[in-house]
Write an enzyme that holds these catalytic residues in place. Structure first.
Site, PDB file in Angstrom:
ATOM      1  CB  SER A  50      34.631  36.095  45.168  1.00  0.00           C
ATOM      2  OG  SER A  50      35.250  34.891  45.575  1.00  0.00           O
ATOM      3  CG  ASP A  83      34.200  40.444  43.931  1.00  0.00           C
ATOM      4  OD1 ASP A  83      33.731  41.291  43.145  1.00  0.00           O
ATOM      5  OD2 ASP A  83      35.330  39.929  43.802  1.00  0.00           O
ATOM      6  CG  HIS A  84      33.082  38.314  40.406  1.00  0.00           C
ATOM      7  ND1 HIS A  84      32.838  38.726  39.117  1.00  0.00           N
ATOM      8  CD2 HIS A  84      34.317  38.768  40.716  1.00  0.00           C
ATOM      9  CE1 HIS A  84      33.886  39.404  38.664  1.00  0.00           C
ATOM     10  NE2 HIS A  84      34.797  39.457  39.621  1.00  0.00           N
ATOM     11  CG  HIS A 177      38.907  38.117  36.997  1.00  0.00           C
ATOM     12  ND1 HIS A 177      38.060  38.564  36.025  1.00  0.00           N
ATOM     13  CD2 HIS A 177      38.500  38.702  38.150  1.00  0.00           C
ATOM     14  CE1 HIS A 177      37.167  39.383  36.555  1.00  0.00           C
ATOM     15  NE2 HIS A 177      37.409  39.494  37.843  1.00  0.00           N
ATOM     16  CG  HIS A 205      36.121  43.287  38.378  1.00  0.00           C
ATOM     17  ND1 HIS A 205      35.642  42.293  39.199  1.00  0.00           N
ATOM     18  CD2 HIS A 205      35.316  44.363  38.567  1.00  0.00           C
ATOM     19  CE1 HIS A 205      34.584  42.741  39.851  1.00  0.00           C
ATOM     20  NE2 HIS A 205      34.358  43.996  39.492  1.00  0.00           N
ATOM     21  CG  ASN A 227      37.168  44.794  42.424  1.00  0.00           C
ATOM     22  OD1 ASN A 227      36.999  45.856  43.007  1.00  0.00           O
ATOM     23  ND2 ASN A 227      36.164  44.032  42.035  1.00  0.00           N
TER      24      ASN A 227
HETATM   25  O1  G3H Z   1      36.698  40.758  41.770  1.00  0.00           O
HETATM   26  C1  G3H Z   1      37.879  40.556  42.083  1.00  0.00           C
HETATM   27  C2  G3H Z   1      38.962  40.960  41.232  1.00  0.00           C
HETATM   28  O2  G3H Z   1      38.568  41.290  39.978  1.00  0.00           O
HETATM   29  C3  G3H Z   1      40.297  40.380  41.469  1.00  0.00           C
HETATM   30  O3  G3H Z   1      40.989  39.959  40.315  1.00  0.00           O
HETATM   31  O4  G3H Z   1      42.549  38.256  41.241  1.00  0.00           O
HETATM   32  O5  G3H Z   1      42.970  39.317  39.077  1.00  0.00           O
HETATM   33  O6  G3H Z   1      43.201  40.648  41.141  1.00  0.00           O
HETATM   34  P1  G3H Z   1      42.510  39.529  40.462  1.00  0.00           P
HETATM   35 ZN    ZN Z   2      36.550  40.436  39.454  1.00  0.00          ZN
END
Ligand code: G3H
Ligand code: ZN
Length: 285
Positions: A50, A83-84, A177, A205, A227
């Site tokens: 990320s 990611d993101h 998240h 996510h 994810n």
């Molecule tokens: O992009 C990464 C995820 O959306 C991880 O989310 O930490 O809630 O599992 P999380």
């Molecule tokens: Zn995410």
């Protein structure tokens, strides 16, 4: 040598109706553990880094190149994904380094602005054969505040994917998240409606907040890329804490980080089993 493009893992899963685990890498041990877990069950996997993890390391290359090398040495297909991302410069660097995909997150922007910047990132990435994920209907919790309220509208999702040309779409269906409990309640009917409305694979996510049963139900209703980050960090930290508590004289970092790595590998193997559930084929009309 088993570094593959993200689409090579996600497209067959979307067609076959099963899930793909996409796990976040912060330390080198995460990458090693995630690949070890995937090798244990013979499943492909996505290593994702990320923008927050990049900031922690002060740059994409050190952690990104390490993940790419771990992927190349794997005995199963492994993709490496940014990611993101919110900065185009970081997307360009990921492309240069050889990442298979990026998620460009413009979900906080107004709809038309999200379409405009995402389309630009798709153009840039597709020119280098890089797969792109975008987000529509902001999945909460990125600021640390549990916020499962947002929902993605299926008609808007269909229009967004058609206009931007993205390869996968992250949607808001009830997760948030960084949840520390696996108590999220997902809108399974909405997942099915989104699956019917858009042609590209769907991405869940904030999946750490979903129980094993809920993750399996999400896949059965239409999710493909799942994810997971926080849940693995919980496993990692608990193992490290246990090792350090058991031996207050311990100073060799390999002894306690190794315990964390083993715990994450076990959990990845378990989660990949959960995600291997298959969505029943839709009968042709
Ligand atoms: O992009 C990464 C995820 O959306 C991880 O989310 O930490 O809630 O599992 P999380
Ligand atoms: Zn995410």
């Amino acid at each position: 040598m088993s570094l593959v493009g993200t689409g090579e893992i996600v497209a067959p899963a979307a067609h076959g109706g099963y899930g793909v685990g996409a796990f976040n890498v912060i330390q080198l041990e995460h990458a090693e553990a995630i690949v070890a877990g995937a090798e244990a069950v013979g499943a492909p996997v996505v290593l994702q880094i990320s923008e927050n993890a990049v900031r922690y390391h002060g740059g994409l290359a050190p952690v990104g190149v390490a993940a790419l090398e771990v992927a190349r040495a794997a005995a199963v297909p492994v993709a490496v994904h940014l990611d993101h991302a919110t900065e185009t410069a970081m997307v360009e660097e990921a492309v240069r380094l050889g990442f298979g995909s990026v998620m460009f997150d413009a979900s906080v922007l107004p709809y038309e602005e999200n379409v405009r910047v995402t389309t630009e990132v798709v153009r840039l990435c597709h020119a280098s054969g890089v797969w792109v994920e975008a987000e529509l209907g902001e999945v909460g919790g990125k600021d640390g505040v549990h916020a499962p309220g947002a929902r993605t509208d299926p008609a808007e999702a269909a229009e967004f994917t058609a206009r931007t040309g993205v390869d996968a779409l992250a949607v808001a269906v009830g997760t948030s998240h960084a949840m520390l409990t696996r108590t999220a309640s997902l809108d399974l009917d909405l997942i099915a409606a989104l699956r019917a409305a858009v042609t590209v694979p769907l991405v869940l996510h904030g999946s750490s907040g979903a129980s094993d049963e809920t993750l399996a139900a999400a896949v059965v209703h239409g999710m493909t890329k799942v994810n997971i980050a926080t849940h693995l960090n919980k496993a990692f930290t608990a193992a490290v804490r246990g090792r350090l508590t058991a031996d207050s004289a311990l100073v060799d970092t390999r002894a306690y980080l190794g315990a964390g790595r083993e715990a994450v590998a076990r959990e990845v193997a378990h989660l990949l089993g959960v995600l291997s559930v298959r969505r029943p084929a839709v009968a042709a009309s």
